[in-house]
Scaffold this motif. Structure first.
Motif, short mmCIF file in Angstrom:
data_model
loop_
_atom_site.label_atom_id
_atom_site.label_comp_id
_atom_site.label_asym_id
_atom_site.label_seq_id
_atom_site.Cartn_x
_atom_site.Cartn_y
_atom_site.Cartn_z
N UNK A 427 0.88 -1.06 -0.01
CA UNK A 427 0.02 -0.08 0.08
C UNK A 427 0.88 1.21 -0.11
N UNK A 428 1.88 1.15 0.85
CA UNK A 428 2.79 2.55 1.00
C UNK A 428 3.45 2.79 -0.46
N UNK A 429 3.83 1.53 -1.34
CA UNK A 429 4.61 1.80 -2.65
C UNK A 429 3.57 2.16 -3.46
N UNK A 430 2.12 1.87 -3.58
CA UNK A 430 1.36 2.31 -4.48
C UNK A 430 0.88 3.71 -4.12
N UNK A 431 1.11 4.16 -3.15
CA UNK A 431 0.60 5.56 -2.58
C UNK A 431 1.85 6.34 -3.22
N UNK A 432 2.97 5.93 -3.06
CA UNK A 432 4.49 6.65 -3.52
C UNK A 432 4.27 6.83 -5.20
N UNK A 433 3.97 5.72 -5.79
CA UNK A 433 3.61 5.73 -7.13
C UNK A 433 2.55 6.72 -7.83
N UNK A 434 1.60 6.53 -6.93
CA UNK A 434 0.58 7.65 -7.34
C UNK A 434 1.02 9.17 -7.08
N UNK A 435 1.60 9.43 -6.02
CA UNK A 435 1.99 10.77 -5.71
C UNK A 435 3.04 11.25 -6.81
N UNK A 439 -0.38 15.54 -11.26
CA UNK A 439 0.22 16.57 -12.11
C UNK A 439 0.99 17.62 -11.29
N UNK A 440 0.64 17.58 -9.84
CA UNK A 440 1.22 18.65 -9.01
C UNK A 440 2.96 18.56 -9.12
N UNK A 441 3.34 17.16 -8.94
CA UNK A 441 4.44 16.84 -8.71
C UNK A 441 5.37 17.00 -10.19
N UNK A 442 4.71 16.76 -11.45
CA UNK A 442 5.21 17.08 -12.46
C UNK A 442 5.36 18.71 -12.49
#
Length: 442
Positions: A427-435, A439-442
């Motif tokens: 779950x933590x890995x999926x959350x990191x991938x989603x983050x 668009x905000x990160x990009x």
């Protein structure tokens, strides 16, 4: 020097000389012997006053000739190759006892057993035992060494023996033999030598005194609970400690204390003859004892006490319509230990006296066991499932069943925890991938 003679209606005593006393007004009593072989008369046994009157009783002796002729007989080993004799003596090793020797001791037994103040049973065993005393106690002297013999009766008998072919003689004073018999079998000695409640109470109070209380683990801790270093140093420490206990036990200036609550009205009313349970009985303190006898008292005392506590601690009540009792046995009324169910065959309350002391100091005599490790027991569900298993029902329960079940439970627990950790990391890995892909990160 002083010369002693005496006449009695029964015999004439042999006179002999004594060393002069330093005080002319006080003359030591003489040891005299009879020409008929009766007992030496007039000597008081300083080591055993109660036996003195019996030692001076001529009816407890056989004639001198019969005594000395009997003890001269040789004793043969079983391996001597001779034909077996009916009379057998057990004196350390198995030995043949000659007929004359055996008959002499048997005659003395018949004399002793008729007395009300001498307690003897089982003639065969007693005769063999007394014969062993004579066999081990007699000493061999040559005729030329007769003047070195201290006992006058023995010396006179050898001097009067006219058989020139015999040059060596066994010597053992009949009086010494009788003294040993009286010390072993007289009722006075038996009664005095047997420990009384007062003796036990003094030993108990002594062990719980401030002087020795901290040494209780040294006295009573089993070796399997001790380290190698403690075991090696324990022997010398215990020897020194017991010597100190022994000396203090017989010190009449040492006043021992009673346990807390022992002299309350409730205890006095419940314990019959309460006054006889005292640790300060001077008549008993004065009696001579050996360290070995005191250790035997301790051993017997603690064997009885451990059996008592085992019954007391395991009783939870219930049964026969009685209510069950679940609780800490240490919190119960100390007088409850007097129940005959706990006491067993013991009728003396010196164990109650001991329990009061033990409770007062938080039971230092009780060996405490630590708790079992978690998970090493079988719960009700586990036991129920176990007995339904086909292999268990067929009597194939293995001694390692409890251990196997414990390990299985631990493995299942670890597997469950591992699955939870994997799910959490996923779950933590999926959350990191989603983050990262937002668009905000990009």
């Amino acid at each position: 020097s002083h010369l002693y003679t005496s006449l009695t209606p029964c015999h004439i005593d042999i006179a002999y000389e004594m060393e002069p006393s330093n005080d002319d007004s006080t003359v030591a009593p003489a040891t005299t012997t009879t020409n008929t072989g009766a007992s030496p008369v007039g000597v008081q046994d300083a080591n055993n006053d109660d036996a003195s009157s019996s030692l001076d009783n001529p009816s407890l002796y056989i004639s001198t000739d019969e005594w000395f002729n009997g003890i001269q007989e040789e004793v043969l080993d079983f391996t001597a190759g001779t034909s077996k004799r009916k009379k057998v003596l057990l004196a350390g090793d198995k030995l043949y006892l000659g007929n004359k020797f055996y008959d002499m001791v048997a005659k003395l037994y018949d004399i002793y057993v008729k007395r009300s103040d001498i307690q003897m049973k089982n003639k065969s065993l007693k005769v063999k035992r007394m014969g062993g005393w004579i066999y081990n106690g007699r000493k061999l002297y040559s005729r030329s060494d007769v003047h070195s013999i201290v006992d006058v009766e023995s010396r006179v008998w050898i001097q009067q023996n006219t058989d020139t072919n015999v040059d060596k003689f066994y010597v053992y004073p009949q009086r010494d033999f009788l003294r040993k018999v009286l010390n072993e079998y007289s009722l006075v000695s038996i009664t005095k030598g047997k420990p009384t409640p007062n003796d036990y109470c003094r030993l108990i109070s002594l062990i719980f005194s401030h002087k020795f209380r901290e040494k209780i683990p040294l006295l009573f801790t089993p070796k399997h609970n001790m380290s190698r270093l403690d075991i090696d140093s324990r022997t010398s420490e215990v020897r020194t400690l017991w010597r100190d206990i022994y000396l203090t036990f017989h010190d009449k200036e040492e006043i021992m204390q009673f346990p807390d609550g022992w002299n309350t009205a409730d205890v006095i009313s419940n314990i019959e003859d309460h006054q006889k349970y005292t640790p300060n009985d001077l008549d008993r303190i004065r009696l001579p004892r050996t360290e070995k006898a005191l250790k035997s008292m301790k051993t017997e005392l603690f064997l009885e006490y451990n059996k008592l506590l085992e019954r007391y601690k395991s009783d939870t009540g219930g049964g026969s319509g009685n209510p069950a009792r679940i609780g800490n046995w240490k919190d119960r009324d100390p007088l409850s230990i007097r129940d005959p169910h706990y006491m067993g065959g013991t009728s003396s309350d010196y164990l109650t006296f001991m329990f009061f002391f033990d409770k007062q100091y938080s039971f230092p005599l009780v060996e405490e066991k630590g708790p079992l490790p978690a998970g090493c027991t079988i719960d009700d569900d586990g036991y129920s499932s176990a007995i339904t298993d086909s292999s268990m029902a067929q009597g194939r329960i293995t001694p390692t069943f409890g251990i196997n079940r414990y390990l299985s439970q631990e493995l299942n627990s670890m597997s469950a925890q591992s699955e939870e950790r994997n799910k959490m990391f996923s779950e933590m890995g999926q959350q990191l991938v989603n983050a990262v892909q937002s668009p905000q990160v990009q």
